[in-house]
Scaffold this motif. Structure first.
Motif, PDB file in Angstrom:
ATOM      1  N   ASP A 136      -6.493  12.380  -6.987  1.00  0.00           N
ATOM      2  CA  ASP A 136      -7.754  11.704  -6.651  1.00  0.00           C
ATOM      3  C   ASP A 136      -7.493  10.513  -5.733  1.00  0.00           C
ATOM      4  O   ASP A 136      -8.228  10.285  -4.764  1.00  0.00           O
ATOM      5  CB  ASP A 136      -8.460  11.203  -7.927  1.00  0.00           C
ATOM      6  N   ALA A 137      -6.447   9.744  -6.051  1.00  0.00           N
ATOM      7  CA  ALA A 137      -6.130   8.560  -5.226  1.00  0.00           C
ATOM      8  C   ALA A 137      -5.785   8.992  -3.806  1.00  0.00           C
ATOM      9  O   ALA A 137      -6.229   8.386  -2.825  1.00  0.00           O
ATOM     10  CB  ALA A 137      -4.969   7.775  -5.847  1.00  0.00           C
ATOM     11  N   PHE A 140      -6.661  11.817  -2.285  1.00  0.00           N
ATOM     12  CA  PHE A 140      -7.846  12.394  -1.622  1.00  0.00           C
ATOM     13  C   PHE A 140      -8.808  11.292  -1.165  1.00  0.00           C
ATOM     14  O   PHE A 140      -9.345  11.329  -0.055  1.00  0.00           O
ATOM     15  CB  PHE A 140      -8.553  13.367  -2.577  1.00  0.00           C
ATOM     16  N   GLU A 141      -8.967  10.284  -2.020  1.00  0.00           N
ATOM     17  CA  GLU A 141      -9.900   9.185  -1.685  1.00  0.00           C
ATOM     18  C   GLU A 141      -9.408   8.459  -0.432  1.00  0.00           C
ATOM     19  O   GLU A 141     -10.165   8.200   0.497  1.00  0.00           O
ATOM     20  CB  GLU A 141      -9.997   8.235  -2.893  1.00  0.00           C
ATOM     21  N   LEU A 142      -8.101   8.172  -0.362  1.00  0.00           N
ATOM     22  CA  LEU A 142      -7.564   7.463   0.814  1.00  0.00           C
ATOM     23  C   LEU A 142      -7.697   8.327   2.074  1.00  0.00           C
ATOM     24  O   LEU A 142      -8.154   7.845   3.115  1.00  0.00           O
ATOM     25  CB  LEU A 142      -6.088   7.088   0.599  1.00  0.00           C
ATOM     26  N   ASP A 162      -1.330  11.754  -8.852  1.00  0.00           N
ATOM     27  CA  ASP A 162      -2.698  11.227  -8.802  1.00  0.00           C
ATOM     28  C   ASP A 162      -3.404  11.737  -7.530  1.00  0.00           C
ATOM     29  O   ASP A 162      -3.545  11.019  -6.539  1.00  0.00           O
ATOM     30  CB  ASP A 162      -2.648   9.686  -8.837  1.00  0.00           C
ATOM     31  N   SER A 183      -9.745  10.617   2.767  1.00  0.00           N
ATOM     32  CA  SER A 183     -11.144  10.759   3.198  1.00  0.00           C
ATOM     33  C   SER A 183     -11.585   9.495   3.928  1.00  0.00           C
ATOM     34  O   SER A 183     -12.274   9.549   4.945  1.00  0.00           O
ATOM     35  CB  SER A 183     -12.079  10.978   1.998  1.00  0.00           C
ATOM     36  N   ARG A 184     -11.152   8.338   3.390  1.00  0.00           N
ATOM     37  CA  ARG A 184     -11.492   7.057   4.013  1.00  0.00           C
ATOM     38  C   ARG A 184     -10.883   6.971   5.422  1.00  0.00           C
ATOM     39  O   ARG A 184     -11.521   6.529   6.369  1.00  0.00           O
ATOM     40  CB  ARG A 184     -10.930   5.930   3.132  1.00  0.00           C
ATOM     41  N   THR A 185      -9.656   7.426   5.577  1.00  0.00           N
ATOM     42  CA  THR A 185      -8.985   7.304   6.873  1.00  0.00           C
ATOM     43  C   THR A 185      -9.576   8.289   7.891  1.00  0.00           C
ATOM     44  O   THR A 185      -9.673   7.985   9.073  1.00  0.00           O
ATOM     45  CB  THR A 185      -7.463   7.541   6.746  1.00  0.00           C
ATOM     46  N   ASP A 221       0.830  -1.208   0.000  1.00  0.00           N
ATOM     47  CA  ASP A 221       0.000   0.000   0.000  1.00  0.00           C
ATOM     48  C   ASP A 221       0.868   1.263   0.000  1.00  0.00           C
ATOM     49  O   ASP A 221       0.520   2.272  -0.624  1.00  0.00           O
ATOM     50  CB  ASP A 221      -0.948   0.001   1.211  1.00  0.00           C
ATOM     51  N   GLU A 230     -12.648   9.067   8.044  1.00  0.00           N
ATOM     52  CA  GLU A 230     -13.884   8.404   8.451  1.00  0.00           C
ATOM     53  C   GLU A 230     -13.600   7.349   9.537  1.00  0.00           C
ATOM     54  O   GLU A 230     -14.367   7.187  10.492  1.00  0.00           O
ATOM     55  CB  GLU A 230     -14.517   7.761   7.198  1.00  0.00           C
TER      56      GLU A 230
END
Ligand code: NAP
Length: 307
Positions: free
Chosen positions: A273-274, A276-278, A271, A280-282, A259, A284
């Motif tokens: 987006d990648a 930002f997505e991670l 990247d 945001s998940r963390t 990872d 949460e």
């Protein structure tokens, strides 16, 4: 939390952070008529005595366990076998033997062959602690609202398991029953690998000597400081955790490295987006930990800041 005697006589071996917290929580709940405490170190025993942690204090494990209905081993994981060997011949008929070690399968394998067949071995792990060591560092509320995972072997005596469960509930914990191997895998990712990462990042910074002496300490609030708290954890305890949970830690480290490589690639190729997505998940996950009552919602762990 319940009050009332669960075991007539309890012995704790190891009067450090966890052993002394167990002692305090047992006395707070009045869960035993007699609490005996033993430790390999004469200074630790003297300190425990001055803190009035128990009813009797013992330099010898054999003396400490005599007549005890429950013995809790609160020593580093690597010391469990030597304590087991020292107490085996002196255990009361039908005594329950448990522990608080951070690794469960290796503790069971170390103790099981040493104990007499009349004893009931039920390993346990309170998922609570701090980066400090020794009897003065413990406190009675350490286990309040925290999980205690018990890993009974197949065919365990149900009465013995019920009594041990009642004791941990009396100390404020919520008890979960789990298979020892599963415990070791779960704790590898939630506790052991995070500690290894903290040890590693603080170690890397200290290797960069010229920055460590000045800028790293000066600007440590930028995230590094929180790693230094974890990396200040007891060296003996954590050495033993890694030596005794080798397979699960190496498995989780493999996943972690993959990872990390993916993150490295995302940064290299821009990247966003990648990333930002991670992130945001963390974020949460942090919210869910707070909702579950497992940490404080205050910003920066509640450190005081001027408005
Ligand atoms: P600690 O504060 O260092 O206490 C351990 C105590 O055990 C020390 O007083 C030590 O004496 C004594 N000891 C070592 N070998 C012994 C032996 N052979 N016979 C009798 N006493 C012996 O450590 P701790 O943090 O309480 O950790 C104890 C256990 O709890 C470990 O198995 C750890 O994995 C587990 N645990 C720790 C945490 C945490 O956050 N710290 C959380 C959950 C579970 P010396 O100082 O003289 O060696």
């Amino acid at each position: 939390m319940t009050d009332g005697i669960v075991f007539d006589r309890i012995t704790i071996i190891g009067a450090g952070l966890i052993g002394s917290s167990v002692a305090r929580a047992i006395r707070r709940g009045k869960l035993t008529a007699h609490l005996a405490l033993a430790d390999a170190s004469a200074e630790v025993i003297a300190e425990a005595e001055s803190l009035k942690l128990a009813d009797s204090y013992h330099a010898s494990v054999a003396d400490a366990v005599a007549d005890s209905d429950l013995v809790i081993l609160a020593v580093p994981v690597g010391a469990m076998a030597s304590v087991g060997a020292a107490m085996a011949a002196h255990l009361k008929e039908g005594a329950i033997i448990s522990d608080v070690g951070s690794v469960k399968e290796s503790v069971f394998k170390a103790l099981e062959p040493l104990l007499p067949s009349h004893a009931h071995l039920i390993p346990g792990h309170p998922v609570a602690g701090t980066e400090q060591s020794g009897p003065a560092a413990g406190f009675a509320t350490l286990f309040d609202g925290r999980w205690c995972i018990l890993t009974p072997p197949e065919g365990v005596d149900e009465g013995a398991l019920e009594k041990l469960t009642a004791l941990w509930r009396g100390m404020g914990s919520t008890v979960e029953i789990m298979d020892a191997r599963h415990h070791d895998l779960v704790l590898a990712i939630t506790s052991h690998v995070p500690h290894l990462i903290a040890y590693n990042i603080v170690g890397t910074a200290s290797d960069l000597e010229e920055v460590t002496r000045s800028e790293v300490i000066k600007y440590s609030a930028g995230g590094f400081r929180d790693f230094t708290r974890i990396a200040a954890s007891d060296p003996t305890m954590w050495r033993d955790v890694f030596l005794n949970n080798k397979d699960a830690v190496l498995e989780m480290l493999g996943r972690f490295s993959e990872d990390l490589t993916a993150l490295q690639r995302a940064i290299r190729w821009g990247d966003g987006d990648a990333l930002f997505e991670l992130f945001s998940r963390t974020r949460e996950i942090r919210r869910r930990i707070i909702d579950a009552g497992q940490d404080d919602a205050k910003p920066d762990f509640g450190r005081p800041h001027e408005n």
